[in-house]
Write an enzyme that holds these catalytic residues in place. Structure first.
Site, PDB file in Angstrom:
ATOM      1  N   GLY B  41       0.836  -1.199   0.000  1.00 11.34           N
ATOM      2  CA  GLY B  41       0.000   0.000   0.000  1.00 11.34           C
ATOM      3  C   GLY B  41       0.865   1.241   0.000  1.00 11.34           C
ATOM      4  N   GLY B  43      -0.617   4.524  -0.072  1.00  9.86           N
ATOM      5  CA  GLY B  43      -1.420   5.707   0.219  1.00  9.86           C
ATOM      6  C   GLY B  43      -0.647   6.582   1.186  1.00  9.86           C
ATOM      7  N   HIS B 267     -20.865   9.012   6.268  1.00 11.41           N
ATOM      8  CA  HIS B 267     -20.605  10.439   6.142  1.00 11.41           C
ATOM      9  C   HIS B 267     -21.882  11.169   5.738  1.00 11.41           C
ATOM     10  CE1 HIS B 267     -18.837  14.194   4.955  1.00 11.41           C
ATOM     11  NE2 HIS B 267     -17.645  13.790   5.326  1.00 11.41           N
ATOM     12  N   ARG B 338     -19.858  13.565  12.494  1.00 11.57           N
ATOM     13  CA  ARG B 338     -20.484  12.921  11.345  1.00 11.57           C
ATOM     14  C   ARG B 338     -21.588  11.949  11.721  1.00 11.57           C
ATOM     15  NH1 ARG B 338     -14.907  12.065   7.902  1.00 11.57           N
ATOM     16  NH2 ARG B 338     -14.733  14.282   7.429  1.00 11.57           N
ATOM     17  N   ARG B 464     -14.701   8.659  13.625  1.00 12.85           N
ATOM     18  CA  ARG B 464     -13.536   9.488  13.319  1.00 12.85           C
ATOM     19  C   ARG B 464     -13.961  10.929  13.071  1.00 12.85           C
ATOM     20  NH1 ARG B 464     -11.283  11.433   8.800  1.00 12.85           N
ATOM     21  NH2 ARG B 464     -12.396  10.120   7.312  1.00 12.85           N
TER      22      ARG B 464
END
Ligand SMILES: Cc1cc2nc3c(=O)[nH]c(=O)nc-3n(C[C@H](O)[C@H](O)[C@H](O)COP(=O)(O)OP(=O)(O)OC[C@H]3O[C@@H](n4cnc5c(N)ncnc54)[C@H](O)[C@@H]3O)c2cc1C
Ligand code: SF4
Ligand code: FES
Lengths: 250, 671
Positions: B41, B43, B267, B338, B464
């Site tokens: 990965g 990212g 979200h 959220r 989060r």
């Protein structure tokens, strides 16, 4: 319109060695709210259900930022709408009964891997040649606000940094030049104090790699800017040229 | 039931990380040259880790499934990254960021990890600026900030609406420098399909070259997974199409515990779906809630008139609008976290106030902000007699400078102009707080196998906060893992190269090949997407924004049945050893079909409402908090870490009890 019927003429090529050819397909029941890639999903579902191999194409984010998608649609990189990537194109830009030509981004430096997927690793290699500022991750760099940067330069750097590395500029250019792509990176750093130190060397190294990869020369036609989905400005090429010139004089 | 050791260092919370760094064993530079690390990965988490480890002198092999590290899903992050810089002088501090994150996560994260995150947050901004990341600046040339949900300070740094892109390109540039030096060997278009464990230690991976289909063995002294989140288990999410759980799941199957799989973030501000053909959902950044006001009509007759096209939202008078977040949560208003905002939207839509044809949309309105900014600009420019039209014009240009690209994106997708009419939004799956369980060192329960970024169960507890994923990814990769992994590798300096010529590698490779071949030879009748969509439906309906015992039990059965059907009837055209995108998808969906079941099982076990996990059985009744989520600290203040034992439904639960010494456990009120 919720029920468009379309004829698709798509480049099919099994692998790098295969010669490849255009193949005709029909899709029906296409809604104007679909994205272009969702229309391709419909086609692929149809192909799979009839036991055929789906059309291979690159895509990931489907929101115009990763730079994966790369289709040449009706003779234009990313299709007819300005400032959009293939994945952001919607079917409302087409009409019932249309014939759509879909091909890969073509350039000597972007060989086809399969169908509409091309190999753009040359872009990465150009970045390896100088697309960075030489600092280590120590956590002990100076405070981020220690050097104020005029907003104008910061904004211009940001505009240049928006390049998504899609390759539309190359696919569009009659010389397959990558100057817009290289100019964008060189400009981003040249506009910031952090990047100025190595700026000239960076420009030279990246352009040398660009040449080595088989991209063509820039003849200032400007087609790249027209097709660039992120509106990367030609002034970035001028800035790159200035860096090169001043670099070779000193 | 076994308990888990988080290996939290001793000492006061403020000093733990400093003391740890002082004491951790180091590997000398000469020895680093003899140590290989695999980073899967690239990212923000994997990319920053690969670059930093290579700078330090380790030999790094990095893998990603895209054609370049620059295309990792992190590229799509829009709104910003948090850091406790207190540049705005509004009372921010490391402690406050720590506190906000623990509270925002509804007290289901590990205090010590979160504090460390808050501490290194400021270094991240310094580092990124030094790398040439063009963050937004004000006219004085200093860095600008904006606010995100769930906090009362302005600590979010941003680069237009493309913060993730700019941070990822920063990490990519750091990687490029190391690739050029030969310290990172980059494997693009490669997918990790298994973890190889030798003598109890992670020693390599099996990867498929996605261009040729070849199965490859790669060895190393340690394996780091920065493979992102698993939101695509819902089929529709804001994640990139290729985002997957495969690397994490295979590692789970090899012994790594999977923590809190049911903690998913839905979200609140995404573009609503438009039809069955929909392949993904698009986020409209939370930063929009700085200026946008969320509402639905207060009267059902207006809702009907809007749905039938007889009434435009702009024609509804103020007194007939219900700004329900401002009404229910006066302290935080449109900037509640959220999970709270999403549930509130669902509540209004369930009550019949949804404003589009599907009844699943609310308005996000910029009209007031446009006027407010316009008036401000008119004053600055000395235009005392500015007309309404002029004020709007001025206001629009301010809004355009702030959110132009998001507005354009909205327009492209919906063909509506958000400068003139409110946006329509609805919650969508976005982020997964759950992931591989890791200790303070970020090591999984498999020795030498680390998980960083969204792939681990992270510092975000049950919810989060906005702009904290980018912070965590870069904290893990640039500043945490490079220290913690040294402690482990310092014991490996005499091991020498790990051979791939061992029975363990052979077994893993055979296992991978057998799976791939059985998929292409299945010759069923249904496409991979057919199964993925079915799974997504079950997940959304029964494991989505609100969950109950019966639904979760049904979900477990239905997913298990769907999985059986998948193996009987899936059709994957093409061969195993060539470029085959359907096969790539099939492998990922097969793993989602297992994860989904564990997800439901975890949600069933946790009979409390916390953060993004809302159990209908656990709500406040009466009083000022009536109807709000009810957390149960007495029974559930633990991390659920699941051990694989053959079938997801048979997974064994291990609990890491959470202790809160520095922050008092409180009801999370945003009223
Ligand atoms: C639309 C959107 C907007 C967001 N905005 C924000 C924001 O404003 N602020 C914020 O803080 N957070 C934001 N987030 C969340 C944040 O972007 C992500 O949580 C974060 O970027 C994840 O980073 P990562 O490095 O952990 O994983 P990713 O960026 O997802 O990277 C995963 C990597 O793993 C690789 N990979 C995966 N599986 C395999 C495999 N099997 N084999 C090989 N390689 C593999 C991929 O190729 C990729 O390189 C947003 C998320 C979305 C979806
Ligand atoms: S300059 Fe524009 S067209 Fe060229 S790669 Fe970058 S974004 Fe694509
Ligand atoms: S798929 Fe990412 S830009 Fe089109």
């Amino acid at each position: 319109m919720d029920n468009m019927n379309l004829t698709l003429k798509i480049w099919r090529q099994k692998n790098a060695q295969d010669k490849g050819k255009m193949t005709d397909y029909n899709v029906t029941g296409i809604s104007e709210h679909m994205s272009f890639l969702e229309m391709m999903d419909v086609l692929n579902e149809q192909l799979i259900n009839s036991g055929d191999e789906p059309v291979a194409f690159d895509h990931d984010c489907r929101e115009g930022i990763c730079g994966s998608c790369s289709m040449f649609i009706n003779g234009e990189a990313h299709g007819p709408v300005k400032g959009t990537t293939t994945c952001q194109l919607h079917m409302r830009s087409f009409s019932d009964g249309d014939t759509i030509y879909i091909e890969p981004f073509r350039a000597k430096a972007f060989p086809v891997i399969k169908d509409l997927i091309v190999d753009r690793s040359a872009f990465d290699r150009i970045q390896h040649a100088g697309g960075y500022i030489s600092i280590n991750t120590s956590g002990n760099t100076q405070d981020a606000n220690a050097t104020p940067i005029p907003k104008e330069n910061a904004d211009l750097a940001m505009d240049a940094a928006m390049c998504i590395g899609c390759g539309a500029c190359v696919a569009t250019c009659k010389n397959s030049s990558a100057m817009l792509f290289v100019g964008a990176k060189v400009s981003q750093y040249a506009l910031l104090p952090q990047g100025q130190v190595e700026s000239k060397m960076r420009a030279q190294n990246m352009v040398a790699q660009m040449d080595a990869e088989g991209f063509g020369n820039c003849t200032n036609t400007g087609a790249c800017m027209v097709e660039c989905p992120k509106g990367i400005d030609l002034s970035n090429i001028a800035r790159l040229n200035r860096e090169l010139l001043s670099g070779s004089l000193t | 039931m076994a308990t888990l050791d988080g290996k939290i260092p001793a000492g006061p919370i403020k000093d733990k990380w400093t003391l740890y760094k002082d004491m951790v064993d180091l590997v000398n530079p000469a020895n680093k040259r003899n140590i290989d690390i695999i980073v899967v990965g690239t990212g923000l988490a994997g990319g920053s880790a690969a670059a930093t480890l290579a700078e330090q002198g380790y030999n790094v092999k990095a893998f990603c499934y895209q054609d370049s590290p620059r295309r990792a899903h992190s590229i799509a992050a829009q709104g910003g990254i948090n850091a406790a810089k207190n540049y705005q002088g509004d009372g921010d501090s490391v402690h406050r960021l720590f506190y906000d994150t623990v509270k925002g996560g509804d007290y289901r994260s590990r205090e010590a990890n979160v504090h460390r995150l808050a501490e290194v947050s400021t270094n991240i901004i310094d580092q990124c600026v030094a790398q040439g990341v063009p963050f937004a600046r004000d006219y004085g040339g200093l860095l600008d900030n904006r606010s995100f949900g769930g906090v009362l300070v302005s600590r979010t740094f941003y680069a237009k609406g493309q913060t993730g892109q700019q941070l990822l390109l920063g990490a990519y540039s750091a990687m490029n420098r190391q690739i050029a030096r030969g310290k990172i060997q980059m494997f693009n278009r490669h997918e990790m399909l298994d973890l190889v464990i030798i003598d109890g230690k992670a020693r390599g991976i099996i990867a498929r070259n996605l261009v040729t289909g070849e199965i490859e063995r790669h060895s190393a002294h340690a394996v780091v997974l920065g493979t992102g989140g698993y939101g695509n288990v819902f089929f529709l999410s804001t994640n990139a199409m290729g985002s997957n759980v495969t690397a994490a799941w295979k590692t789970h199957r090899r012994g790594a515990y999977f923590a809190n799989p049911c903690f998913t973030q839905i979200h609140p501000t995404c573009i609503p779906r438009s039809g069955d053909y929909q392949s993904k959902l698009t986020l409209m950044s939370e930063s929009l809630r700085n200026d946008g006001r969320i509402w639905v009509p207060a009267r059902l007759e207006d809702v009907e008139a809007i749905r039938s096209g007889r009434l435009k939202p702009t024609a509804i008078a103020e007194e007939h609008r219900d700004y329900y977040l401002e009404r229910r949560y006066p302290a935080f208003g449109n900037l509640v976290p959220r999970d709270v905002a999403s549930r509130a939207a669902k509540e209004r839509c369930d009550a019949g106030f949804g404003v589009n044809a599907t009844g699943e949309a609310v308005y996000l309105d910029f009209a007031a902000a446009i006027v407010r900014y316009g008036e401000e600009q008119a004053t600055i420019k000395g235009e005392k007699d500015a007309t309404d039209v002029r004020i709007k014009e001025l206001g629009k240009s301010v809004v355009e400078a702030k959110y132009g690209n998001l507005f354009d994106m909205y327009k492209q997708i919906t063909a509506d102009n958000p400068y003139e009419t409110p946006m329509m939004i609805y919650p969508a799956v976005h982020y997964t707080m759950g992931g591989l369980w890791v200790d303070y060192n970020l090591m999984t329960t498999v020795q030498g196998c680390y998980a960083i970024g969204e792939a681990n169960f992270s510092e975000h507890g049950a919810n989060r906060l906005g702009a904290s994923a980018l912070m965590q990814g870069l904290a893990d990769g640039y500043f945490v893992l490079p220290y913690t992994i040294g402690g482990y590798l310092s014991k490996d300096i005499r091991t020498g190269k790990i051979s791939t010529d061992s029975p363990e590698f052979a077994e893993a490779e055979a296992n991978v090949k057998q799976k791939l071949e059985s998929l292409v030879n299945n010759k069923g009748t249904k496409s991979v997407d057919y199964y993925h969509k079915k799974l997504g439906n079950i997940m959304w309906n029964k494991c989505g924004m609100s969950r109950n015992e019966q639904g979760l039990m049904e979900a477990m059965t239905e997913i298990a049945e769907l999985r059986d059907d998948f193996y009987k009837n899936v059709s994957v055209p093409g061969g195993a050893y060539e470029l085959n995108q359907e096969l790539e998808k099939a492998g990922r969906v097969a793993d989602f079909l297992e994860l989904g079941e564990l997800f439901a099982k975890d949600a069933l076990d946790r009979n409390e409402s916390c953060g993004g996990h809302f159990r209908e059985e656990s709500v406040e009744v009466g009083g000022p908090q009536d109807g709000e989520a009810l957390r149960d600290d007495e029974n559930y203040a633990y991390v659920s870490a699941w051990e694989f034992t053959g079938k997801p439904s048979d997974a064994v639960l291990h609990k890491e009890q959470l202790e809160f010494n520095d922050i008092e456990l409180k009801q999370r009120s945003y009223k």
